[in-house]
Design a protein around this motif. Sequence first.
Motif, PDB file in Angstrom:
ATOM      1  N   ASN A   1     151.455  26.863 -81.268  1.00 15.64           N
ATOM      2  CA  ASN A   1     151.155  27.031 -79.819  1.00 15.64           C
ATOM      3  C   ASN A   1     152.020  26.954 -79.003  1.00 15.64           C
ATOM      4  O   ASN A   1     152.994  25.845 -79.134  1.00 15.64           O
ATOM      5  CB  ASN A   1     150.074  26.095 -79.472  1.00 15.64           C
ATOM      6  CG  ASN A   1     148.925  25.948 -80.373  1.00 15.64           C
ATOM      7  OD1 ASN A   1     148.229  27.167 -80.752  1.00 15.64           O
ATOM      8  ND2 ASN A   1     148.430  24.968 -81.046  1.00 15.64           N
ATOM      9  N   SER A   2     152.168  27.663 -77.941  1.00 20.70           N
ATOM     10  CA  SER A   2     153.358  27.715 -76.913  1.00 20.70           C
ATOM     11  C   SER A   2     152.797  28.006 -75.606  1.00 20.70           C
ATOM     12  O   SER A   2     151.616  28.669 -75.391  1.00 20.70           O
ATOM     13  CB  SER A   2     154.347  28.745 -77.459  1.00 20.70           C
ATOM     14  OG  SER A   2     154.040  30.019 -77.399  1.00 20.70           O
ATOM     15  N   ALA A   3     153.604  27.864 -74.562  1.00 22.31           N
ATOM     16  CA  ALA A   3     153.176  28.086 -73.170  1.00 22.31           C
ATOM     17  C   ALA A   3     154.407  27.945 -72.486  1.00 22.31           C
ATOM     18  O   ALA A   3     155.398  27.225 -72.647  1.00 22.31           O
ATOM     19  CB  ALA A   3     152.368  27.026 -72.715  1.00 22.31           C
ATOM     20  N   ILE A   4     154.374  28.791 -71.405  1.00 22.52           N
ATOM     21  CA  ILE A   4     155.426  28.990 -70.173  1.00 22.52           C
ATOM     22  C   ILE A   4     154.863  27.859 -69.329  1.00 22.52           C
ATOM     23  O   ILE A   4     153.780  28.114 -68.820  1.00 22.52           O
ATOM     24  CB  ILE A   4     156.051  30.208 -69.456  1.00 22.52           C
ATOM     25  CG1 ILE A   4     156.307  31.025 -70.949  1.00 22.52           C
ATOM     26  CG2 ILE A   4     156.898  30.079 -68.588  1.00 22.52           C
ATOM     27  CD1 ILE A   4     157.884  30.485 -71.352  1.00 22.52           C
ATOM     28  N   LEU A   5     155.407  26.585 -68.804  1.00 26.31           N
ATOM     29  CA  LEU A   5     155.163  25.901 -67.815  1.00 26.31           C
ATOM     30  C   LEU A   5     155.498  26.528 -66.310  1.00 26.31           C
ATOM     31  O   LEU A   5     156.445  26.393 -66.062  1.00 26.31           O
ATOM     32  CB  LEU A   5     155.539  24.536 -68.110  1.00 26.31           C
ATOM     33  CG  LEU A   5     154.893  23.885 -69.274  1.00 26.31           C
ATOM     34  CD1 LEU A   5     155.079  24.392 -70.560  1.00 26.31           C
ATOM     35  CD2 LEU A   5     155.299  22.236 -69.228  1.00 26.31           C
TER      36      LEU A   5
ATOM     37  N   SER B   1     153.763  22.023 -65.447  1.00 27.16           N
ATOM     38  CA  SER B   1     152.673  21.682 -66.203  1.00 27.16           C
ATOM     39  C   SER B   1     151.817  22.648 -66.689  1.00 27.16           C
ATOM     40  O   SER B   1     151.927  23.964 -65.945  1.00 27.16           O
ATOM     41  CB  SER B   1     151.984  20.577 -65.348  1.00 27.16           C
ATOM     42  OG  SER B   1     151.163  21.096 -64.337  1.00 27.16           O
ATOM     43  N   SER B   2     151.104  22.355 -67.495  1.00 25.20           N
ATOM     44  CA  SER B   2     150.292  23.452 -68.078  1.00 25.20           C
ATOM     45  C   SER B   2     149.035  22.924 -68.808  1.00 25.20           C
ATOM     46  O   SER B   2     149.108  21.790 -69.562  1.00 25.20           O
ATOM     47  CB  SER B   2     151.112  24.238 -69.117  1.00 25.20           C
ATOM     48  OG  SER B   2     150.261  25.283 -69.901  1.00 25.20           O
ATOM     49  N   SER B   3     147.924  23.381 -68.706  1.00 20.01           N
ATOM     50  CA  SER B   3     146.742  22.890 -69.413  1.00 20.01           C
ATOM     51  C   SER B   3     146.580  23.798 -70.853  1.00 20.01           C
ATOM     52  O   SER B   3     145.329  23.363 -71.429  1.00 20.01           O
ATOM     53  CB  SER B   3     145.391  23.170 -68.401  1.00 20.01           C
ATOM     54  OG  SER B   3     145.187  24.584 -67.972  1.00 20.01           O
ATOM     55  N   THR B   4     147.297  24.602 -71.011  1.00 19.11           N
ATOM     56  CA  THR B   4     147.023  25.043 -72.158  1.00 19.11           C
ATOM     57  C   THR B   4     147.595  24.539 -73.513  1.00 19.11           C
ATOM     58  O   THR B   4     147.099  24.747 -74.672  1.00 19.11           O
ATOM     59  CB  THR B   4     147.764  26.710 -72.333  1.00 19.11           C
ATOM     60  OG1 THR B   4     149.258  26.432 -72.165  1.00 19.11           O
ATOM     61  CG2 THR B   4     147.162  27.687 -71.161  1.00 19.11           C
ATOM     62  N   ILE B   5     148.483  23.694 -73.469  1.00 13.40           N
ATOM     63  CA  ILE B   5     148.867  22.444 -74.271  1.00 13.40           C
ATOM     64  C   ILE B   5     148.762  21.176 -74.050  1.00 13.40           C
ATOM     65  O   ILE B   5     149.029  21.000 -72.798  1.00 13.40           O
ATOM     66  CB  ILE B   5     150.301  22.823 -74.700  1.00 13.40           C
ATOM     67  CG1 ILE B   5     150.470  24.223 -75.432  1.00 13.40           C
ATOM     68  CG2 ILE B   5     150.820  21.827 -75.799  1.00 13.40           C
ATOM     69  CD1 ILE B   5     152.080  24.589 -75.974  1.00 13.40           C
ATOM     70  N   THR B   6     147.946  20.498 -74.685  1.00 11.56           N
ATOM     71  CA  THR B   6     147.808  19.022 -74.636  1.00 11.56           C
ATOM     72  C   THR B   6     148.416  18.276 -75.506  1.00 11.56           C
ATOM     73  O   THR B   6     148.136  18.572 -76.677  1.00 11.56           O
ATOM     74  CB  THR B   6     146.247  18.633 -74.076  1.00 11.56           C
ATOM     75  OG1 THR B   6     145.344  19.010 -75.256  1.00 11.56           O
ATOM     76  CG2 THR B   6     145.609  19.704 -73.078  1.00 11.56           C
TER      77      THR B   6
END
Length: 169
Positions: free
Chosen positions: A16-20, A29-34
Amino acid sequence: PKVEGAIVSLIDNLGNSAILPETSPGNYSSSTITGTIGNTYFLNVETDGKTLTSNSTVPNQVPFDSLIVELNTSSDSGIGPGGESSSHYVKVQYQDPIEETNYYRFVEYVNGEFKKFYVYDDRLSNGLFITQDLINNDRDLSPGDTLKIEMQCVDSYVYDYFFSFGNLF
């Protein structure tokens, strides 16, 4: 210091990945990865043509048992009872698990403002019920103040990082 305008990405060991996004100057911050216990997270920060990488594994949670706040009534404690402020002893209590190595970070806030952090490991206290003094010679509490102690279970890399800051002061 906070870094503004960076490209910050986070990837976990499951892919799983996300650009914050930058939610306020220097905060991302991001709510897609906890954070999930046992997962490893890989951080990538790009700024000014440089890249910083890091990783951390979320350790098991250790329950916070008690917070003890006692007024320091000794004669050398500064302004005492009846004055505007007093020094206080602050202690945290928790049961350290015996089956694993644990690292802790405690963060102190007074009236919502960060005051100090403390880091500890269980090298000499593995498996014991711990009563840990949080020593802050600058702690100045007055009637009506709020004291918040946040207990964080961290991995060895995070512990080493914050421990190195403690040695600077």
